[in-house]
Scaffold this active site. Structure first.
Site, PDB file in Angstrom:
ATOM      1  N   LEU A  73       0.827  -1.219   0.000  1.00 21.12           N
ATOM      2  CA  LEU A  73       0.000   0.000   0.000  1.00 21.12           C
ATOM      3  C   LEU A  73       0.861   1.269   0.000  1.00 21.12           C
ATOM      4  O   LEU A  73       0.345   2.373  -0.172  1.00 21.12           O
ATOM      5  CB  LEU A  73      -0.955   0.001   1.196  1.00 21.12           C
ATOM      6  CG  LEU A  73      -2.011  -1.125   1.201  1.00 21.12           C
ATOM      7  CD1 LEU A  73      -2.880  -1.050   2.451  1.00 21.12           C
ATOM      8  CD2 LEU A  73      -2.887  -1.072  -0.046  1.00 21.12           C
ATOM      9  N   ARG A  74       2.173   1.112   0.212  1.00 23.87           N
ATOM     10  CA  ARG A  74       3.156   2.215   0.094  1.00 23.87           C
ATOM     11  C   ARG A  74       2.965   3.341   1.100  1.00 23.87           C
ATOM     12  O   ARG A  74       3.499   4.440   0.907  1.00 23.87           O
ATOM     13  CB  ARG A  74       3.114   2.834  -1.318  1.00 23.87           C
ATOM     14  CG  ARG A  74       3.289   1.862  -2.459  1.00 23.87           C
ATOM     15  CD  ARG A  74       4.658   1.231  -2.474  1.00 23.87           C
ATOM     16  NE  ARG A  74       4.903   0.528  -3.724  1.00 23.87           N
ATOM     17  CZ  ARG A  74       5.658  -0.574  -3.802  1.00 23.87           C
ATOM     18  NH1 ARG A  74       6.210  -1.093  -2.705  1.00 23.87           N
ATOM     19  NH2 ARG A  74       5.860  -1.152  -4.953  1.00 23.87           N
ATOM     20  N   HIS A 102       9.687 -14.264   0.835  1.00 21.58           N
ATOM     21  CA  HIS A 102      10.056 -13.860  -0.525  1.00 21.58           C
ATOM     22  C   HIS A 102      11.377 -14.583  -0.781  1.00 21.58           C
ATOM     23  O   HIS A 102      12.401 -14.214  -0.225  1.00 21.58           O
ATOM     24  CB  HIS A 102      10.195 -12.329  -0.557  1.00 21.58           C
ATOM     25  CG  HIS A 102      10.887 -11.772  -1.754  1.00 21.58           C
ATOM     26  ND1 HIS A 102      10.261 -10.917  -2.636  1.00 21.58           N
ATOM     27  CD2 HIS A 102      12.155 -11.896  -2.214  1.00 21.58           C
ATOM     28  CE1 HIS A 102      11.122 -10.552  -3.585  1.00 21.58           C
ATOM     29  NE2 HIS A 102      12.274 -11.130  -3.351  1.00 21.58           N
ATOM     30  N   ASP A 109       0.130  -9.372  -5.145  1.00 18.76           N
ATOM     31  CA  ASP A 109       1.437  -8.696  -5.079  1.00 18.76           C
ATOM     32  C   ASP A 109       1.327  -7.291  -5.691  1.00 18.76           C
ATOM     33  O   ASP A 109       2.224  -6.840  -6.406  1.00 18.76           O
ATOM     34  CB  ASP A 109       2.541  -9.519  -5.752  1.00 18.76           C
ATOM     35  CG  ASP A 109       3.939  -9.026  -5.366  1.00 18.76           C
ATOM     36  OD1 ASP A 109       4.062  -8.088  -4.547  1.00 18.76           O
ATOM     37  OD2 ASP A 109       4.915  -9.579  -5.904  1.00 18.76           O
ATOM     38  N   GLY A 111       7.928  -4.898 -10.318  1.00 19.37           N
ATOM     39  CA  GLY A 111       6.582  -4.967  -9.733  1.00 19.37           C
ATOM     40  C   GLY A 111       5.504  -4.317 -10.569  1.00 19.37           C
ATOM     41  O   GLY A 111       5.765  -3.388 -11.333  1.00 19.37           O
TER      42      GLY A 111
END
Ligand SMILES: [Zn+2]
Length: 428
Positions: free
Chosen positions: A61-62, A177, A303, A322
């Protein structure tokens, strides 16, 4: 306030049946055919499909720190448009979500301003530096649902062993990851025929596989619960299939793009085909689909990884990894996998609802009396055109731009509140 969703084809206990759903305030109060009530707002869902709200285990969501890419408002609004009612926020924010104050910030913002429920994933190591274990205990008290260094990967096996012991003690799943930095090097795309043809450095499949092999061994000895993020190779699928057969507490996810695209998509140097892990070979893609069908791969996660045009529109080598996914996941998967008959609609919905919930031990999204009214309605006969102008996300980094797909989420409810409503299609 009552809402009655009438005559929808509803996903109930893993299968579809035509029925009505009554919502009162935040709760589903009745699921039955022919519900009669005079006071409700009626939504005619005849010919439409009604699903539990989707649950995304893996989203960026940054917020805080990179809100020019996305923030909690735009991110959750974009998620609602895609049919999601719960998203799990990865901790690679700025600063990193590695302490209780950071966790509470996200929870508060989501509660006050969000268009869906947001679950917080805390960092596995401090600042995600892979050097020291994070403050898992206090973050767990604060409500995190898992820990992860996603975007990064703990390289030191001894530290990972300790992280697993620690996380197991607090009953926190670890989302992995899987990327060995030395093997991945400065790779840009899958190390294969396309990287050779384009002259781009490759990320070998082994960069993912050696970490999964390592972490399966560490999980065996620590009894930690591990969840492997964004699986990308055939061998990864097989290792997890074997680990599950051996009784290991392991789950995993796959993204829509790894299910639909392969390395060939990178041939045009579109930086919206650049992600980690990279799009792999066709053989890998087929193995991912098979793994999703047989349940080796538990669930689908977006993602969702927003980056602005000025970041993505650079030389391939310099563009960030991304792509976004909230607004495209359902329609793209429906069009590319369900319509051709590769995957059943039932399995798709399971992989977007109950399976991810079970993977991280979250509340099961179900359409059932007494449950929160988290619901999305789809019209499978409508088209969704993916256009930069109409994407809600602040970032437009999608490989699906200017393409049209069958299937459209027309309405989403979260706790009984309408969080997404497509424009009503008017016949003229
Ligand atoms: Zn990742």
């Amino acid at each position: 306030m009552k809402t009655l969703i009438k005559n929808g084809t509803v996903y109930l206990d893993g299968a579809f049946s035509v029925t009505d759903i009554l919502i009162e305030e935040e709760i589903i109060t009745e699921v039955a055919s022919n519900i009669q009530t005079d006071t409700a707002h009626i939504i005619d869902a005849t010919g439409k499909h009604v699903f539990p709200g989707f649950l995304d285990l893996h989203a960026h969501l940054r917020d805080p720190g990179q809100t020019y890419k996305e923030d909690i408002v735009t991110g959750t609004k974009a998620a609602a448009k895609g049919g999601f009612t719960t998203v799990c926020a990865m901790p690679n924010t700025e600063p990193v979500t590695d302490n209780i104050a950071a966790v509470e910030y996200i929870q508060r913002r989501a509660k006050d301003l969000g268009f869906c429920k947001v679950k917080v994933i805390g960092a596995l190591t401090k600042k995600q530096e892979g050097l020291e274990i994070s403050e898992m205990a206090s973050m767990q008290k604060g409500g995190i649902i898992a820990v992860s260094d996603d975007g990064k990967c703990v390289q030191n096996a001894r530290l990972m062993l300790n992280c697993m012991k620690y996380a197991a003690n607090y009953k926190l799943p670890i989302i992995i990851h899987a990327e060995d930095y030395n093997l991945a090097g400065k790779g840009q795309i899958h190390g294969g025929k396309i990287s050779t043809a384009l002259g781009l450095s490759g990320i070998p499949s082994m960069a993912e596989e050696v970490i999964i092999a390592r972490d399966i061994m560490l999980a065996e000895s620590t009894k930690a619960k591990i969840h492997i993020a964004h699986l990308s190779t055939a061998k990864s699928v097989q290792m997890i299939r074997d680990a599950k057969a051996n009784g290991l507490n392991i789950t995993c996810e796959v993204t829509p793009h790894h299910l639909i695209l392969n390395e060939e998509a990178c041939a045009g140097f579109d930086t919206n085909t650049k992600m980690k892990p990279p799009l792999r070979s066709e053989k890998d893609r087929m193995a991912l689909i098979a793994g999703l069908i047989d349940g080796t791969i538990d669930c689908i996660a977006t993602d969702h990884a927003p980056h602005q045009d000025f970041e993505k529109e650079r030389e391939f080598d310099h563009a960030p990894f991304g792509i976004i996914g909230f607004e495209t996941t359902f329609t793209v998967l429906f069009d590319k996998l369900i319509k051709p008959g590769t995957l059943s609609l039932e399995r798709l919905i399971e992989a977007l609802t109950t399976s991810p919930a079970k993977a991280l031990d979250l509340h099961l999204p179900e359409i059932k009396k007494g449950e929160p009214a988290d619901i999305c309605i789809a019209d499978l006969n409508e088209q969704t055109l993916i256009e930069a102008d109409t994407l809600i996300s602040k970032s437009k980094n999608s490989p699906w731009l200017n393409q049209s797909f069958s299937g459209k989420i027309v309405q989403t409810f979260c706790n009984g509140r309408i969080t997404w409503q497509a424009e009503i299609h008017q016949d003229s």
